[in-house]
Design an enzyme around this catalytic site. Structure first.
Site, PDB file in Angstrom:
ATOM      1  CG  ASP A 240      -1.810   1.145   1.367  1.00 14.10           C
ATOM      2  OD1 ASP A 240      -2.773   1.170   0.595  1.00 14.10           O
ATOM      3  OD2 ASP A 240      -1.583   2.046   2.199  1.00 14.10           O
ATOM      4  CD  GLU A 302      -2.177   2.478  -3.596  1.00 13.52           C
ATOM      5  OE1 GLU A 302      -3.279   2.994  -3.768  1.00 13.52           O
ATOM      6  OE2 GLU A 302      -1.503   2.671  -2.566  1.00 13.52           O
TER       7      GLU A 302
END
Ligand code: NOJ
Length: 578
Positions: A240, A302
């Site tokens: 993330d 990401e």
């Protein structure tokens, strides 16, 4: 008895196919994978509390296997106050009781294995929850053992030269934040803590303080958390917000851009708060750690990048010692993305230039669903089939999101009081938040779409579940879901679609995209992006063809492309007839 030449040729062919087989066996599993993102709150609710859980995922593994997915990525299911629905983690080595227990997780891993499905976890390295024990300790004083685990700063005098009106809005005891950095979710990225008489930095919600990655103890602790899950058998991680681990040590102001964002704050270019080069050293060490585990564990990033060249560095450039699969967000989410042959020709062609295997993404839990972004309100399912074709027949690993293969649509709340995602509350009505792409999975036409026995689901079930659902679509040969299944099955078995180089056959057609995947038996993919029938240009594919898949069953009868016409939005996949 075959002649010597023939026997030699046969032997050569056999050894070639043995080499090909050995290559195929050696290729890491993720290279050709279809990875399916699950938002755990919304997939399956096994205990009737209206919120999805791990057992709810286990119960639906048969479906995922039938669809043909190789791995599931589960958005964060760790203990969390759920301010950012799991992306604010308060313990990295446990399961949120709302979602079940570690035993449920282990059972899911075991059962997934039986279904030939790997499990990838979401790893949030940039920040923790403000309720994490590390932060509670860190925030308690300036001299505790965790005092330097987060990014703390004294702030500057409110009347110091150069302080912007934006900074002044966040004054405490005569001090303002040390610079103009903004939280992605609105307001200053700095929050005052009276106990320390200091500000801490948070790129996301103020309940998500950023870890200080310049402190080696932080890396050690986070790598330890990753090992906890690798030891249990997870196949890898989706990292993330990976680009934001480091901030400029001099805390220079980010340059201002014209205008304001949906939260009403000045637009900034994250020059000093994103993409600092130090992150790559961390990723290289992480990759070395992950590579010590057997079974080709994978690191997925990401990685929203400005352009395709920017994506290279997430692979580690030519050294390829960083992420195996940084996400290509440009094809599906690029700022000029539109349902247009030219757009996809350009971005898919670019996608092939990276140093490693591309990973194409059209849908996730942070963006309106692609069926709505690329739809025109009348031909949405046809257009979604075209998008699925690009996703699953390009030379790339493919990432899909729960509900996308069904054509679940974005159901954005229409009243502020119904919004659950905090940015949708602070940003209303300009920014309505991300609830729309997170509604419960639609399994059946029945109550709560078969997601939960509880009529009070955490987000409302989309009324279109009467027709858009797994049960109904499995029974319809022409459904979007069955198109996904056809394409996934094809990409698993067809050598050209698995590994063949990708080249574009027509560079100018404004309506029809045609590309070829090379192999002994090459495959040609044709997609009509227009609402009109399009005659296929003569000579694009010569000779007799055999249809591998077509959105329009009538196409399968054609034996040549010459003179053939693609119906509106049709996708057609052919190989030379033997
Ligand atoms: C990206 C995640 O996908 C998003 O949902 C989250 O809010 C932020 N990172 C912060 O963790």
């Amino acid at each position: 008895m075959p002649s010597l030449a023939r026997r030699l040729a046969l032997g050569f062919a056999l050894s070639l196919s043995a080499v090909a087989a050995a290559h195929a066996a050696a290729a890491p599993w993720w290279k050709h994978a279809v990875i399916y993102e699950i938002y755990p709150r919304s997939f399956g609710d096994s205990n009737g509390d209206g919120v999805g859980d791990l057992r709810g995922i286990t119960q639906h593994l048969d479906y995922l296997q039938k669809l043909g997915v190789d791995a599931i990525w589960i958005a964060p299911m760790y203990p969390s106050p759920q301010v950012d629905f799991g992306y604010d983690i308060s313990n990295y080595e446990a399961v949120d009781p709302q979602y079940g227990s570690l035993a449920d997780f282990d059972a899911l891993l075991r059962e997934a294995g039986k279904h030939h499905i790997r499990v990838i976890l979401d790893m949030v390295l940039n920040h923790t929850s403000d309720k994490h024990a590390w932060f509670v300790e860190s925030a308690s004083s300036r001299d505790n053992p965790k005092a330097d685990w987060y990014v703390w700063n004294d702030g500057i005098d409110a009347n110091a030269p150069g302080v912007t009106p934006f900074q002044k809005r966040f004054e405490h005891d005569g001090k303002v934040p040390p610079n103009n950095w903004e939280s992605v979710f609105g307001g200053s990225a700095w929050e005052w803590v009276p106990a320390r008489r200091q500000f801490y930095y948070h790129r996301f919600y103020r309940q998500q303080p950023d870890l200080n990655w310049r402190n080696p103890a932080v890396e050690q602790a986070m790598f330890g958390a990753m090992r906890f899950w690798l030891d249990r058998g997870v196949a890898g991680f989706r990292l993330d917000a990976i680009s934001t681990l480091f901030e400029d040590p001099r805390l220079r102001n980010d340059p201002e851009l014209p205008g304001t964002n949906a939260q009403g704050d000045p637009n900034l270019q994250s020059k000093y708060s994103d993409n600092l080069p130090e992150v790559h050293d961390v990723i290289r060490r992480m990759r070395a750690m992950v590579d010590k585990y057997p079974g080709h564990r994978v690191l997925i990033g990401e990685t929203y990048t400005r352009d395709i060249a920017d994506l290279d560095k997430w692979y580690g450039g030519a050294r390829r010692d960083e992420l195996q699969l940084p996400m290509n967000m440009l094809v599906g989410f690029g700022s000029h993305a539109r349902f247009d042959a030219g757009w996809f020709r350009k971005t898919l062609e670019d996608s092939q230039t990276v140093p490693g295997q591309p990973l194409i993404v059209f849908d996730n839990h942070d963006n309106p669903r692609s069926i709505d972004r690329f739809g025109d309100g009348r031909h949405d399912v046809q257009r979604a089939k075209a998008i699925a074709t690009l996703l699953l027949t390009s030379r790339a690993a493919a990432l899909t999101y729960y509900g996308a293969p069904l054509g679940m649509t974005t159901a954005t709340p229409t009243r502020k009081e119904d919004v659950r995602d905090p940015i949708g509350i602070t940003g209303w009505p300009k920014e309505k938040g991300r609830d729309g792409e997170r509604t419960p999975m639609q399994w059946t036409p029945g109550p709560q779409a078969g997601f939960s026995s509880n009529p009070r689901t955490w987000l409302p079930v989309n009324p279109n579940h009467a027709t858009v659902n797994v049960q109904t679509e499995l029974a319809e040969p022409g459904s979007l879901l069955n198109w996904y299944r056809t394409l996934i099955a094809l990409r698993r078995t067809n050598p050209a679609l698995r590994d063949g180089a990708m080249s574009f056959l027509d560079r100018t057609d404004p309506d029809v995209l045609v590309y070829r995947r090379e192999a002994a038996a090459p495959v040609t993919v044709l997609v009509n992006f227009s609402g009109e029938p399009q005659r296929i240009k003569a000579g694009i594919v010569q000779g007799a063809v055999h249809t591998l898949a077509a959105t329009d069953p009538a196409l399968a009868k054609a034996t040549t492309l010459d003179g053939a016409t693609l119906p509106p939005y049709a996708a057609w996949i052919v190989t030379p007839a033997r």
